[in-house]
Design a protein around this motif. Structure first.
Motif, short mmCIF file in Angstrom:
data_model
loop_
_atom_site.label_atom_id
_atom_site.label_comp_id
_atom_site.label_asym_id
_atom_site.label_seq_id
_atom_site.Cartn_x
_atom_site.Cartn_y
_atom_site.Cartn_z
N CYS A 143 1.32 0.43 5.88
CA CYS A 143 0.37 1.55 5.77
C CYS A 143 -1.08 1.21 5.40
O CYS A 143 -1.37 0.67 4.35
N CYS B 211 -2.46 7.47 8.45
CA CYS B 211 -1.25 8.02 9.04
C CYS B 211 -1.53 9.24 9.93
O CYS B 211 -0.80 9.49 10.88
N SER C 194 -2.41 3.35 -1.10
CA SER C 194 -1.56 2.57 -0.18
C SER C 194 -0.18 3.17 0.01
O SER C 194 0.67 2.58 0.68
N GLU C 195 0.09 4.32 -0.59
CA GLU C 195 1.41 4.93 -0.47
C GLU C 195 1.57 5.49 0.94
O GLU C 195 0.76 6.33 1.36
N PRO C 196 2.59 5.04 1.68
CA PRO C 196 2.73 5.55 3.05
C PRO C 196 2.67 7.09 3.11
O PRO C 196 3.30 7.77 2.31
N GLY C 197 1.88 7.59 4.04
CA GLY C 197 1.70 9.03 4.20
C GLY C 197 0.46 9.55 3.48
O GLY C 197 0.10 10.71 3.65
N THR C 198 -0.17 8.71 2.69
CA THR C 198 -1.28 9.18 1.86
C THR C 198 -2.62 8.69 2.40
O THR C 198 -2.83 7.49 2.54
#
Ligand code: FMN
Ligand code: SF4
Lengths: 157, 429
Positions: free
Chosen positions: A124, A128, B83-87
């Motif tokens: 990530c 996204c 770095s939190e996926p979706g953020t």
């Protein structure tokens, strides 16, 4: 090969040190300076950095190896990082990895034979909502389509 | 969406000081310096503002923990590691209104008695870092940063610092280790950073979004901030929405907004397929089924009742084309990759979870795999230096709880029953 900062970069060091109460805290900014100059961080460069920070070379090596963005070998001219995290995959990142592989002739983790490209997959990148995406050197490229990728790669010098 | 944080985010050239000033940037400073630092802390306590980085800790209370009599410097550290996926909500503020962040840093530093603030950017945010440096230079030239700010006798230096690629550096103590020039290893708490943080001095670590809410509170008062949101979840919050959604993006809403209307009115619903699951607060929080999320309001208490957390506000929308096992395997891959490796239950647990989930998805699972996964989750939760391990334990438990039959089907059929609908095949359709 011996490593030396360019005059310009050497002149930036006092300003960097002035930001922190300890020399060691200047580690990451100075390593970034090395990588900006050389494209990667060699053993010789680590020794120079260690001397500047008044640390043992090992203390610099352990830091360089901890962070994924510090390159311990020369990569291609353009470092292409394709995000293949869960969120990007929901928006179709898988074709992007395949497509970039095909276009650049690199496998993931490899440099193309002409030295122009190096391809990595990454987790990530905080993009996204505009997936699929990739980062090339310092820039983000988002909402990618095959046509956009073609153009981006063509425009790279 | 004209609220507290994003009011000027659509303004052209907002990162330029002149433009920002025309839109009211730094207007809170007169009020700020007219008051005592402890009164500002009280105002933030009254506002009910809670940390927007993930844990939701009350900000005013955290600030009041800083000891003012140690003789050591006090530091403010802003967490821009996102770095939190979706953020991707801090990035939105950093790109569109860096002066709002600087204004917030001045107020927060003044309140806690700090004269040095560091902003820790994730290494990949090169352009955002550059933009912030430029904004700081302009603010410094205008007397807003440096010695004797606006002639009010208060000094503050702000330094931007770049990380170099490591998710764990978003955890506050890892961030401090990294800022000190070491590997990004989390540290055992206590001592908490407020008592002994950066360079062993009292330190407040706050998220970008948290700090950006402060100028509004200084200007309009804690009570003014409370006009938005609910009794226990006051104010507004950013949600970054991604996945199978018609209009992905960053939205500011008052806390307490029903998910159902948020999803329909702001996000435009799914891309057409039925909704399967939603992760409301970044990849680390428990997943909810479509039924569960549809009755939920977006606030801290409702999230808890529903069995999840608001976390960072990174909302991941998943439609029915996705296989639960493959989704969880994908999440596990991230955590296995990012564990810093200091604690055995985390290092081994994340690695094993990934292996087991991969073989389950491939149809090579063993009968005991589901219970093994749950056992691994129990072993990871709460037994480690930082809460990173819980951040995979929670998804494991919740995905299995919500979609258990799918896990069992993989075992029974020795293949993924949704072969036609896996992540891999959607993209080619
Ligand atoms: C594994 C892990 C990763 C984290 N990543 C971030 C992050 O990227 N950004 C952030 O602000 N907080 C992150 N946090 C939360 C921080 O530890 C800390 O609680 C937060 O920065 C405090 O600010 P707040 O009170 O304003 O939310 C993370 C926590 C953990 C356990
Ligand atoms: S829980 Fe995991 S990430 Fe956190 S300190 Fe332990 S090994 Fe590192």
């Amino acid at each position: 090969m011996k490593f030396q900062f360019t005059k310009e970069r050497e002149a930036k060091l006092p300003n960097i040190f002035a930001k922190y109460p300890t020399k060691r805290a200047a580690m990451l900014p100075i390593l970034w300076l090395v990588q900006e100059q050389e494209g990667w961080i060699s053993e010789e460069a680590m020794q120079v950095v260690a001397a500047k920070l008044e640390l043992a070379p090992g203390a610099v090596q352990e830091v360089v190896s901890f962070y994924t963005m510090f390159n311990r070998k020369p990569l291609g001219q353009h470092h292409i990082q394709v995000c293949n995290n869960f969120c990007c995959r929901l928006r179709g990142a898988d074709w992007l990895v395949d497509y970039v592989k095909q276009k650049t002739g690199c496998k993931v983790g490899e440099t193309s034979s002409d030295g122009r490209f190096h391809l990595s997959t990454v987790e990530c990148l905080a993009s996204c909502g505009t997936a699929p995406m990739m980062q090339i050197n310092n820039d983000y490229y988002e909402n990618l389509t095959p046509e956009k990728v073609d153009k981006i790669l063509k425009d790279l010098t | 969406m004209t609220f507290v944080l994003t009011k000027n985010c659509e303004v052209q050239n907002m990162p330029q000081l002149e433009v920002a000033r025309k839109h009211g940037a730094y207007a809170s400073l007169e009020k700020l310096f007219a008051r005592q630092p402890k009164d500002i802390i009280e105002e933030v306590k009254t506002s009910g503002l809670r940390g927007r980085g993930g844990a939701g800790f009350p900000t005013g209370m955290k600030w009041s923990f800083v000891p003012q009599n140690t003789g050591k410097p006090i530091y403010l550290v802003v967490n821009a590691d996102e770095s939190e996926p979706g953020t991707f909500k801090d990035r939105f503020l950093l790109e569109r209104d860096p002066h709002l962040l600087i204004e917030g840093i001045i107020a927060a530093s003044y309140a806690i008695g700090s004269h040095t603030a560091y902003v820790y950017f994730r290494g990949e945010f090169y352009r955002q870092w550059e933009l912030f440096e430029k904004a700081c230079a302009e603010a410094r030239a205008a007397g807003l940063i440096g010695k004797n700010i606006l002639g009010k006798g208060y000094d503050l230096e702000i330094y931007a610092h770049r990380g170099a690629g490591a998710y764990i550096c978003g955890e506050e103590t890892a961030l401090l280790s990294s800022l000190e020039g070491g590997r990004g290893y989390p540290r055992i708490k206590p001592p908490f950073p407020a008592i002994e943080g950066l360079f062993a001095c009292p330190t407040i670590v706050n998220n970008v979004e948290t700090i950006c809410a402060v100028p509004y509170i200084v200007r309009e008062g804690g009570a003014g901030y409370r006009k938005f949101g609910t009794e226990k979840s006051s104010g507004t919050k950013l949600f970054s929405v991604c996945g199978h959604v018609k209009k992905p993006g960053v939205y500011e809403v008052p806390l307490g907004t029903p998910f159902k209307s948020f999803f329909k009115d702001y996000c435009g619903g799914t891309n057409g397929r039925p909704l399967k699951a939603v992760i409301v607060g970044g990849s680390s929080v428990p997943v909810l089924t479509a039924e569960q999320v549809m009755t939920m309001t977006l606030d801290y208490e409702a999230a808890q009742i529903a069995g999840t957390l608001l976390g960072s506000g990174g909302m991941i929308i998943v439609d029915d084309s996705v296989c639960a096992v493959e989704a969880l395997a994908d999440l596990a891959r991230f955590y296995a990759h990012e564990s810093c490796g200091q604690c055995t239950p985390c290092r081994e647990g994340t690695g094993w979870s990934k292996k087991i989930l991969d073989r389950l998805e491939a149809g090579r699972g063993e009968d005991s795999d589901i219970s093994l996964l749950l056992q691994l989750a129990d072993n990871m939760g709460g037994k480690t230096i930082c809460t990173f391990a819980d951040a995979l334990a929670m998804p494991i438990r919740s995905w299995i709880k919500c979609f258990r039959t799918e896990f069992e089907d993989h075992l029974r059929l020795k293949t993924c029953p949704m072969k036609i609908g896996t992540l891999n095949s959607i993209r080619s359709s």
